[in-house]
Design a protein around this motif. Sequence first.
Motif, short mmCIF file in Angstrom:
data_model
loop_
_atom_site.label_atom_id
_atom_site.label_comp_id
_atom_site.label_asym_id
_atom_site.label_seq_id
_atom_site.Cartn_x
_atom_site.Cartn_y
_atom_site.Cartn_z
N ALA A 26 0.64 -1.36 -0.14
CA ALA A 26 0.13 0.08 0.11
C ALA A 26 0.85 1.15 -0.05
O ALA A 26 2.12 1.19 0.19
CB ALA A 26 -1.11 -0.10 1.27
N VAL A 27 0.30 2.52 -0.47
CA VAL A 27 0.77 3.80 -0.35
C VAL A 27 -0.02 4.61 0.68
O VAL A 27 -1.28 4.48 0.49
CB VAL A 27 0.63 4.37 -1.52
N LEU A 76 -2.06 -1.18 -3.32
CA LEU A 76 -1.43 -1.42 -4.45
C LEU A 76 -1.56 -3.10 -4.88
O LEU A 76 -1.47 -4.03 -3.90
CB LEU A 76 0.06 -1.39 -4.23
N GLY A 77 -1.90 -3.15 -6.28
CA GLY A 77 -1.80 -4.76 -6.58
C GLY A 77 -0.56 -4.91 -7.59
O GLY A 77 0.36 -4.38 -7.40
N ASP A 78 -0.75 -5.92 -8.61
CA ASP A 78 0.41 -6.04 -9.56
C ASP A 78 0.63 -4.87 -10.29
O ASP A 78 -0.11 -4.13 -10.80
CB ASP A 78 -0.21 -7.32 -10.30
N ASN A 112 0.43 10.61 -9.42
CA ASN A 112 -0.56 9.78 -9.88
C ASN A 112 -0.31 8.33 -9.73
O ASN A 112 0.99 7.81 -9.76
CB ASN A 112 -0.90 9.63 -11.37
N ILE A 113 -1.01 7.23 -8.88
CA ILE A 113 -0.58 6.13 -8.50
C ILE A 113 -1.76 5.20 -9.02
O ILE A 113 -2.89 5.40 -9.00
CB ILE A 113 -0.85 5.93 -7.20
N SER A 114 -1.37 4.26 -10.07
CA SER A 114 -2.18 3.28 -10.48
C SER A 114 -1.60 1.95 -10.23
O SER A 114 -0.40 1.65 -10.16
CB SER A 114 -2.37 3.87 -11.97
N SER A 115 -2.67 0.84 -10.32
CA SER A 115 -2.22 -0.40 -10.27
C SER A 115 -3.70 -1.18 -10.82
O SER A 115 -4.55 -0.45 -11.17
CB SER A 115 -1.96 -0.97 -8.93
N PHE A 166 5.40 4.23 1.34
CA PHE A 166 5.13 2.62 0.98
C PHE A 166 4.83 2.00 2.47
O PHE A 166 5.88 2.25 3.22
CB PHE A 166 6.16 2.10 0.38
N ILE A 167 3.97 1.32 2.65
CA ILE A 167 3.63 0.38 3.80
C ILE A 167 2.98 -0.70 3.54
O ILE A 167 2.67 -1.27 2.57
CB ILE A 167 2.67 1.29 4.73
N ASP A 168 3.34 -1.75 4.59
CA ASP A 168 2.56 -2.92 4.51
C ASP A 168 1.35 -2.55 5.41
O ASP A 168 1.24 -2.25 6.57
CB ASP A 168 3.29 -4.05 5.43
#
Length: 159
Positions: free
Chosen positions: A27-28, A42-44, A56-59, A76-78
């Motif tokens: 994740a962000v 976040l995905g692949d 811009n963040i995309s997945s 960026f995090i878990d």
Amino acid sequence: MKSFGFKRLGLSGLLILCGLPVLSHNAVKLTDEEAKETIFMLGDHPRVAMEGRNVNISSDKGNISYEVENVLRFEFIDYDPTGIGSLTVYPVVFNFIGGTLAFENLTPGSPVFLFDASGKTLRVEKAGPDGIAELGTEGFPSGVYLVKVADQGFKFYKR
């Protein structure tokens, strides 16, 4: 305007690192100037790009866009969306009172097992609605006994 340049430089530097293993996080988290946090899963094949004044963040999970000047922190995090990782777990407490083992902090209805040294089940009791269970050991000969409660085990010697 100066803060925009500094933020843009800082975020641009971070965005350069996006190809590194930092993206092993799932994740962000964006924090704005009012300390409001937005978590984006976040995905692949996630992509983070700087376009004009936006991050811009995309997945495959979706897209999100933020103005750089409104982003105070970008990391960026878990992240565990279930919240299970944040549950408070209380340790099982037990006391030996006379010939009785008393257990506290149990999940109501959870079983407490008493075994002899060979592994034979001697007694099973369930915790009451108050999370307390008691196992009497009267009548059992001297020796080593095992107790299993939830995911914990205890060993004791009866004289």
